[in-house]
Structures are given as structure tokens and as C-alpha cells.
Design an enzyme around this catalytic site. Structure first.
Site, short mmCIF file in Angstrom:
data_model
loop_
_atom_site.label_atom_id
_atom_site.label_comp_id
_atom_site.label_asym_id
_atom_site.label_seq_id
_atom_site.Cartn_x
_atom_site.Cartn_y
_atom_site.Cartn_z
N TYR A 13 -11.29 13.41 -5.90
CA TYR A 13 -10.38 13.01 -6.98
C TYR A 13 -9.82 14.24 -7.70
O TYR A 13 -8.61 14.34 -7.95
CB TYR A 13 -11.13 12.11 -7.95
CG TYR A 13 -10.28 11.53 -9.06
CD1 TYR A 13 -9.46 10.43 -8.85
CD2 TYR A 13 -10.33 12.08 -10.34
CE1 TYR A 13 -8.69 9.90 -9.88
CE2 TYR A 13 -9.56 11.54 -11.37
CZ TYR A 13 -8.75 10.46 -11.14
OH TYR A 13 -7.99 9.94 -12.15
N ALA A 28 -7.27 15.96 -5.43
CA ALA A 28 -6.02 15.21 -5.32
C ALA A 28 -5.18 15.35 -6.59
O ALA A 28 -3.95 15.53 -6.53
CB ALA A 28 -6.31 13.74 -5.04
N ASP A 33 0.85 -1.18 0.00
CA ASP A 33 0.00 0.00 0.00
C ASP A 33 0.89 1.23 0.00
O ASP A 33 1.68 1.43 0.93
CB ASP A 33 -0.89 -0.03 1.24
CG ASP A 33 -1.91 1.09 1.29
OD1 ASP A 33 -1.82 2.02 0.45
OD2 ASP A 33 -2.79 1.05 2.17
#
Length: 253
Positions: free
Chosen positions: A159, A162, A66
Site C-alpha cells: 500500500y 502504491a 473493475d
């Protein structure tokens, strides 16, 4: 025609390399002679991508992990250094998308989307900087989106935020690292024919979007990979802090 020796002696990490645009980038860099570390949170996907490259004779390893976990990112870099001794290229491709409207975004979903797309880009970049500085050569290519310059076609505000943040991070890191022979650039894909697109919107909606573009089709992952390979190469040594669009003319600024 692909130069099969362009990346000889170079080691690349590609995050989210198990599918979609990441898998296409893995293949393209491998074809160019790079040794590859394929990262994906889904190890099976990373390993499948690595197996395709091994069949081509590429020196490649798969690493699950991750990119929001400092332990996983540190482990990925240690594995790469133990195996190859250096890291020259980092492709920050991993990302997640959710189509939720702002009024319905819960805090944990906001954190997930922003963390994977933006924080993950920061964490992986920071982790490879010491070896790139030691080498006096490095290429970092970050995946933003047309969403970073306008709004998202499929994703929500988290989204969009970001991906816009990635553009700012790209410029700032490029300024900090140029003196060490490291370039940092971003690619901004539009609607690309990937599993993420196919599972987020219907074929009919995808066709409607494609028909509205000046180049009236969806982009292909291999086309994005070709742009990434250019930015990762010596051919782009005078380009840094830039964001390059690849969207069929959907957004022209």
C-alpha cells in the site's frame, strides 16, 4: 457555503464512489452542479450512491466495473461519453488496503494492492485523456495518502509503495498534460473516519491515533471531498503536479 453552480456543464467520473471518501466526493460534486458517473466494483454500492444524488436532482449514472480491467474502464468511459458527450473531471479514488507484513505478503496480494491503487489510477487517467484534450480543459485528482510520503498507518508495504507511486505518476502526468488545459493533482488523506478504517483497526486503536494528532480527531470524508472539489474547480487552475495533505497535522513536511 457551497456554490451550487460551480460545476455546471461539467461531467465527473468518481471511481470507488459507492462508499467512504468516494461517496462524499460524489455528493460534493453533485451539489456543485456536476453530472456524475459513479463507479464502483460493487454495482449495488454505486447505485445506492447514485440514488442519493438523484434525490437531489443530480444527473447521475452508476457504472459497475473493475478499474484494473481495460474492458471495464473502456466501457465506463463509453457509457459516460454516450450519456454526457464529454468527461471533464476524473477522481481516482478507488483503492484497497491490506495490513500484511512484508514477510507474509503473497504475490497475488501484492499485485492486487498495487494494481488497484496504482495501475487503476493510470488506466482511468489514460482513458479520459482524449476527451479532456479535445475539450481543452480537464481536472484529474488522484488519491494518494500520508503513506505515500511516509509509511502507512494501517496498510502494508504494498500500500505504501502504491501510494508513493501515485505521487510520481501525478507529477509526470501533470507535466505531460498542462499544455492541453489539464491539471493533475493528488490528495494525501491521513486517518479518515471511513468504513475501511472501522473494519481494519479497533475503535481503541483509532482513538489512540487520533489523540496523538495535533488536531486530535479523525478526519471526515466531507472534509476530504471539499479539498477534492477545490482541486477540480477553476479556483485551482494554477495548481498542477501538487500533493495536498489533509491529515490533522499527523505528518508535516
Amino acid at each position: 457555503m457551497i456554490d451550487n453552480s460551480e460545476f455546471n456543464g461539467k461531467v465527473a467520473i468518481v471511481t470507488g464512489g459507492g462508499r467512504g471518501m468516494g461517496a462524499a466526493v460524489v455528493e460534493r460534486l453533485g451539489q456543485g452542479g456536476a453530472s456524475i458517473v459513479v463507479n464502483d466494483i460493487d454495482f449495488a454500492s454505486a447505485e445506492a450512491s447514485a440514488q442519493r444524488l438523484r434525490a437531489m436532482g443530480v444527473d447521475v449514472i452508476a457504472v459497475g466495473g473493475d478499474i484494473v480491467s481495460s474492458d471495464d474502464v473502456g466501457s465506463m468511459v463509453r457509457v459516460a461519453m454516450d450519456r454526457f458527450g464529454a468527461i471533464h473531471i476524473l477522481i481516482n479514488n478507488a483503492g484497497v488496503l491490506r495490513p500484511t507484513a512484508v514477510i507474509d505478503i503473497e504475490e497475488d496480494e501484492w499485485d492486487l494492492v498495487v494494481d488497484v491503487n496504482l495501475k487503476g489510477t493510470y488506466m482511468c487517467s489514460r482513458a479520459v485523456l482524449p476527451t479532456m484534450r479535445d475539450s481543452g480543459w480537464g481536472r484529474i485528482v488522484n488519491f494518494s495518502s500520508t503513506a505515500g510520503k511516509n509509511i502507512s498507518t494501517m496498510g502494508g508495504a504494498h500500500y505504501t509503495a502504491a501510494k508513493a507511486g501515485i505521487l510520481g505518476f501525478t507529477r509526470h502526468l501533470a507535466k505531460e498534460t498542462a499544455e492541453y488545459g489539464i491539471t493533475v493533482n493528488a490528495v494525501c488523506p491521513g486517518l479518515i473516519e471511513t468504513e475501511m478504517v472501522r473494519t481494519t483497526i479497533s475503535p481503541e486503536r483509532a482513538k489512540t491515533y487520533a489523540d496523538s494528532f495535533p488536531i486530535s480527531r479523525l478526519g471526515q470524508p466531507s472534509e476530504v471531498a471539499e479539498l477534492v472539489a477545490f482541486l477540480a474547480s477553476d479556483r485551482a487552475e494554477y495548481i498542477t503536479g501538487a500533493s495536498l495533505d489533509i491529515n490533522g497535522g499527523d505528518l508535516m513536511i
